[in-house]
Scaffold this motif. Structure first.
Motif, PDB file in Angstrom:
ATOM      1  N   ASN A 147     -46.388  -8.823  46.143  1.00 28.16           N
ATOM      2  CA  ASN A 147     -45.566  -7.806  45.477  1.00 28.16           C
ATOM      3  C   ASN A 147     -45.003  -8.328  44.166  1.00 28.16           C
ATOM      4  O   ASN A 147     -44.936  -7.596  43.164  1.00 28.16           O
ATOM      5  N   GLU A 166     -34.404   2.173  42.669  1.00 30.62           N
ATOM      6  CA  GLU A 166     -34.900   0.934  43.274  1.00 30.62           C
ATOM      7  C   GLU A 166     -34.368   0.772  44.704  1.00 30.62           C
ATOM      8  O   GLU A 166     -33.847  -0.277  45.096  1.00 30.62           O
ATOM      9  N   VAL A 216     -45.373  -6.619  40.442  1.00 32.04           N
ATOM     10  CA  VAL A 216     -44.241  -6.285  39.574  1.00 32.04           C
ATOM     11  C   VAL A 216     -44.418  -6.903  38.200  1.00 32.04           C
ATOM     12  O   VAL A 216     -44.247  -6.245  37.163  1.00 32.04           O
ATOM     13  N   GLN A 242     -42.690  -3.170  45.679  1.00 31.50           N
ATOM     14  CA  GLN A 242     -41.729  -3.916  44.879  1.00 31.50           C
ATOM     15  C   GLN A 242     -40.650  -4.584  45.739  1.00 31.50           C
ATOM     16  O   GLN A 242     -39.640  -5.047  45.217  1.00 31.50           O
ATOM     17  N   ALA A 259     -44.845   1.006  40.350  1.00 31.10           N
ATOM     18  CA  ALA A 259     -44.186   0.602  39.113  1.00 31.10           C
ATOM     19  C   ALA A 259     -44.798   1.355  37.935  1.00 31.10           C
ATOM     20  O   ALA A 259     -46.022   1.467  37.812  1.00 31.10           O
ATOM     21  N   GLN A 311     -37.834  -7.153  36.741  1.00 25.61           N
ATOM     22  CA  GLN A 311     -38.167  -5.997  37.566  1.00 25.61           C
ATOM     23  C   GLN A 311     -37.493  -4.744  37.027  1.00 25.61           C
ATOM     24  O   GLN A 311     -36.301  -4.727  36.750  1.00 25.61           O
TER      25      GLN A 311
END
Length: 407
Positions: free
Chosen positions: A374, A136, A378, A174, A52, A316
């Motif tokens: 995770n 993503e 994030v 993620q 990220a 996110q």
């Protein structure tokens, strides 16, 4: 009083922003890969790995703009007349890219699609796809999901059967739900039979934090505990709060000063997809979870959401200036100072919906714990200028305070 601009999120992903030399070289490399493989037996795949905040989406925005400019304006380009799509499986991020497309001469809003929509349209003969750019990609479904009208077994496999070139960005840290359970190993197994290249981004662009704090977050979310750094860096505001309400007040103050500052939380509090309000209560702190956002404006840019608690489903992929994170009841510290995950306290029922190919109980437990860790990773990496932390578990909160002045 600071007023958040309506295009704050889009400005950070605009293809008009300058790239670093390394990013520009990467765009050139992927563009060459695309044109080289476009008229060869497909599909060919290019994967960009990165944590990220390492600039993956910015690279994709520039790349797709260049692809569509060639497709629509350059008659001698191998891309001339091709039908290409930018895919993202996150509804809030989808809004950002469609807003960007509305301001660029060679991008159309219809170029930006959710994977299921495009897969279904292709299967019905309504569209074809030459080049697909997927942001993503760790959110792509890896099992059937009737709720999302996907009846295949794996969205990426379905897309590979239709496109000539596919470019994906991927971060296994993620992955947040069982129905989109991915690992780099699973992705590489899909890519192995076809021409492919990979590139790994490592430089942190989002957070103005020290490398030590970024390493601490990565260690923490892999259950490798060490004391929290005494500082987040020269230009980064790192604080631990013993009182969630005081943290909320500090975030409100930051929001008034610079905007785009929000409270977020892990799961572990009442939460049901029934369009009703469900509250997070920690002492004097009492705010509702984020509501489903029916507007075209991303959740964090709506002024009223300063009075809500954001989740992984609204935050996110987005930058906040300051983020205040509540580590909820599932995250604790045992008497040996080991980070523990209490699966029975996790309240996000959507995250753990059953899948038939994961049958080993020990493996399934480990995967569920990984998904929770995770989610922490994030949320902790949302803040550009600062990270504020409150932990529900008293032992964990005390541990985080060690060697620090309590906020």
């Amino acid at each position: 009083m600071f007023t958040t601009p309506s295009n704050a999120a889009t400005a950070k992903l605009s293809p008009l922003l300058p790239l670093t030399p390394a990013q520009a070289q990467l765009v050139d490399r992927i563009f060459t890969f695309t044109t080289t493989h476009l008229n060869q037996p497909g599909p060919a795949m290019f994967a960009i790995y990165g944590d990220a905040g390492t600039g993956k989406s910015v690279v994709l925005a520039h790349l797709f703009n260049r692809i569509q400019e060639a497709a629509r304006t350059q008659a001698t380009s191998p891309l001339a007349g091709t039908e290409n799509y930018f895919l993202v499986n996150h509804p809030e991020i989808l809004k950002v890219y469609r807003e960007i497309a509305g301001h660029q001469p060679h991008l159309f809003k219809k170029d930006i699609q959710r994977p299921t929509s495009l897969i279904n349209q292709i299967s019905q003969g309504k569209r074809q796809a030459d080049v697909l750019v997927i942001d993503e990609a760790h959110l792509l479904l890896s099992q059937p999901d009737h709720y999302n009208n996907f009846y295949g077994h794996n969205q990426l496999a379905s897309l590979m059967a239709t496109a000539k070139v596919i470019i994906v960005v991927f971060d296994e840290t993620q992955v947040l739900r069982l129905k989109s359970y991915w690992t780099e190993q699973r992705l590489e197994a899909l890519m192995a039979p076809v021409p492919h290249e990979v590139y790994r981004l490592t430089h942190q662009f989002r957070m103005q934090a020290s490398d030590d704090l970024v390493r601490w977050i990565n260690d923490f979310t892999h259950q490798r505990l060490r004391p929290l750094p005494s500082s987040g860096g020269t230009n980064y505001d790192l604080r631990v709060f013993a009182d969630a309400e005081k943290m909320r007040q500090a975030i409100v103050a930051r929001n008034q000063e610079v905007g785009l500052s929000r409270i977020v939380s892990t799961s572990g509090y009442p939460s049901t997809l029934d369009r009703g309000k469900h509250y997070i209560t920690e002492g004097a702190f009492h705010l509702p979870w984020d509501q489903y956002n029916y507007t075209a404006t991303p959740w964090a840019e709506l002024p009223q959401t300063i009075n809500e608690v954001g989740s992984i489903y609204t935050c996110q992929g987005f930058d906040l200036n300051y983020v205040g994170i509540i580590l909820g009841p599932p995250i604790g510290l045992d008497e040996h100072e080991h980070l523990v995950i209490h699966l029975d306290r996790y309240t996000d029922v959507e995250a753990f919906k059953r899948r038939d190919d994961l049958t080993d109980p020990q493996e399934l437990t480990a995967i569920k714990q990984r998904l929770i860790l995770n989610s922490i990773n994030v949320l902790m990496k949302r803040g550009v200028k600062g990270l504020y932390i409150y932990a529900h578990d008293p032992r964990l909160n005390h541990y985080l305070q060690q060697g620090r002045h309590l906020a």
